[in-house]
Write an enzyme that holds these catalytic residues in place. Structure first.
Site, mmCIF file in Angstrom:
data_model
loop_
_atom_site.group_PDB
_atom_site.id
_atom_site.type_symbol
_atom_site.label_atom_id
_atom_site.label_comp_id
_atom_site.label_asym_id
_atom_site.label_seq_id
_atom_site.Cartn_x
_atom_site.Cartn_y
_atom_site.Cartn_z
ATOM 1 N N PRO A 79 -6.716 8.257 -1.059
ATOM 2 C CA PRO A 79 -5.579 7.698 -0.313
ATOM 3 C C PRO A 79 -4.260 8.051 -0.976
ATOM 4 O O PRO A 79 -4.166 8.152 -2.187
ATOM 5 C CB PRO A 79 -5.834 6.195 -0.365
ATOM 6 C CG PRO A 79 -6.646 5.991 -1.594
ATOM 7 C CD PRO A 79 -7.534 7.206 -1.677
ATOM 8 N N GLU A 80 -3.250 8.258 -0.148
ATOM 9 C CA GLU A 80 -1.921 8.510 -0.674
ATOM 10 C C GLU A 80 -1.106 7.229 -0.618
ATOM 11 O O GLU A 80 -1.549 6.202 -0.090
ATOM 12 C CB GLU A 80 -1.269 9.636 0.127
ATOM 13 C CG GLU A 80 -2.038 10.939 -0.017
ATOM 14 C CD GLU A 80 -1.164 12.161 0.165
ATOM 15 O OE1 GLU A 80 0.050 12.066 -0.058
ATOM 16 O OE2 GLU A 80 -1.713 13.215 0.523
ATOM 17 N N ARG A 134 -18.663 6.170 -2.627
ATOM 18 C CA ARG A 134 -18.690 7.161 -3.706
ATOM 19 C C ARG A 134 -18.390 6.552 -5.071
ATOM 20 O O ARG A 134 -18.533 7.218 -6.098
ATOM 21 C CB ARG A 134 -17.696 8.280 -3.389
ATOM 22 C CG ARG A 134 -18.037 9.006 -2.091
ATOM 23 C CD ARG A 134 -17.068 10.126 -1.786
ATOM 24 N NE ARG A 134 -17.202 11.234 -2.733
ATOM 25 C CZ ARG A 134 -16.494 12.349 -2.672
ATOM 26 N NH1 ARG A 134 -15.588 12.502 -1.705
ATOM 27 N NH2 ARG A 134 -16.658 13.306 -3.556
ATOM 28 N N ARG A 150 12.941 23.751 -14.797
ATOM 29 C CA ARG A 150 11.499 23.894 -14.571
ATOM 30 C C ARG A 150 11.210 25.126 -13.718
ATOM 31 O O ARG A 150 11.755 25.279 -12.622
ATOM 32 C CB ARG A 150 10.926 22.648 -13.892
ATOM 33 C CG ARG A 150 10.913 21.423 -14.810
ATOM 34 C CD ARG A 150 10.266 20.224 -14.121
ATOM 35 N NE ARG A 150 10.248 19.072 -15.007
ATOM 36 C CZ ARG A 150 9.240 18.773 -15.815
ATOM 37 N NH1 ARG A 150 8.167 19.548 -15.853
ATOM 38 N NH2 ARG A 150 9.308 17.705 -16.586
#
Length: 307
Positions: free
Chosen positions: A2-3, A137, A180
């Protein structure tokens, strides 16, 4: 997995049952999930009152009246159900309804995978309720952490900022990404920089902002270390995508919970994620949604309008 919007949706759905409720008892049906449960897990929760239900990144956090926090992570397949339970006197409440509707990622209701059951009694919902954690799971986990030491706990000490408020702006992205050379998508997925952003919503935000996932993160920063126009678009797109997903998921989940008590994923329609080969939805673009693997994850984007 899930986000952030899905986890926030679950938090909002659980809050009416969890907040201000007293935990009558806990059924812990196995010794571990991804990790072992803390010692005396069920005993330590029994009798406690939940003073608030929050979220940090993708973690659900239930504050308890003894100063501890029940930390919960859904893992790959975890979900919650809210069911009518038994009162402290042992009287059963009304039964649950059948589950209507179809969902993009349906969650398990197989009772063989019901690993934790919280029996609650609270003021917000009349009668007793059961909150059932189901996880086929078993990649999720639960633990107990003292609130006073939460910020320095290994789960939280290296988490970056939350992407849901106005704190996330062009100048903040500039400070995070300055110098970066890593791809922009990889930088956005770095939980040490921004906590809770996942693959789906990063793809969506980058498309809205017109930025390639392969572009170096430092290219949205000026030589003076300030955010560029591209950084402004990206910050706005992240906030909008997350807010819209939470609003859509929250609305759907409230309807679903009223019907059968299930709390789980909600996925709305995406513009580019999982749409390889489709026409780019940006008006006038004429490009095609591509799929490319970056860092072991699929990136969906349009090479024509995302630069």
């Amino acid at each position: 997995m899930p986000e952030l919007p899905e986890v926030e949706t679950v938090r909002r759905g659980l809050a009416p049952s969890f907040e201000d409720a007293r935990i009558l008892r806990v059924e812990q049906r196995r010794p571990d999930l991804r990790f072992p449960f803390p010692e005396r897990f069920a005993d330590r929760l029994t009798g406690r009152r939940v003073t608030g239900l929050g979220r940090r990144s993708k973690y659900l956090m239930a504050d308890l009246d003894d100063g501890s926090v029940l930390v919960m992570h859904l893992g790959m397949s975890g979900s919650f159900r809210v069911e009518a339970g038994q009162s402290e006197a042992g009287q059963s409440e009304a039964g649950e309804a059948e589950a209507p509707g179809e969902f993009h990622h349906p969650r398990s209701k197989d009772q063989r995978h019901d690993h934790v059951v919280f029996h609650l009694e609270g003021a917000a919902r009349p009668g007793a309720v059961r909150i059932v954690y189901n996880d086929p799971r078993r990649f999720g986990f639960m633990t107990l952490v003292e609130r006073a030491g939460l910020a320095s706990h290994p789960l939280f000490e290296k988490l970056g900022i939350e992407p849901t408020g106005n704190q996330l702006d062009a100048d903040l992205l500039a400070r995070l990404f300055n110098g970066r050379k890593t791809p922009l998508k990889a930088a956005l997925l770095d939980q040490r920089l921004i906590a809770g952003l996942g693959n789906i919503y990063v793809c969506e935000a980058l498309h809205r902002a017109g930025l390639s996932p392969k572009r170096a993160a430092g290219t949205i920063v000026t030589k003076a270390g300030k955010g560029t126009v591209a950084a402004e678009r990206l910050a706005r797109s992240i906030r909008e995508v997350i807010a819209e997903a939470i609003a859509a998921g929250g609305s759907s989940l409230r309807d679903h919970r009223q019907a059968d008590g299930t709390l789980g994923y909600f996925q709305h329609s995406f513009l580019v994620y999982d749409r390889e080969g489709a026409s780019c939805p940006r008006e006038g673009c004429g490009g095609t949604v591509l799929r490319e693997v970056q860092g072991g994850r699929s990136s969906f984007f349009c090479a024509r309008c995302q630069k």
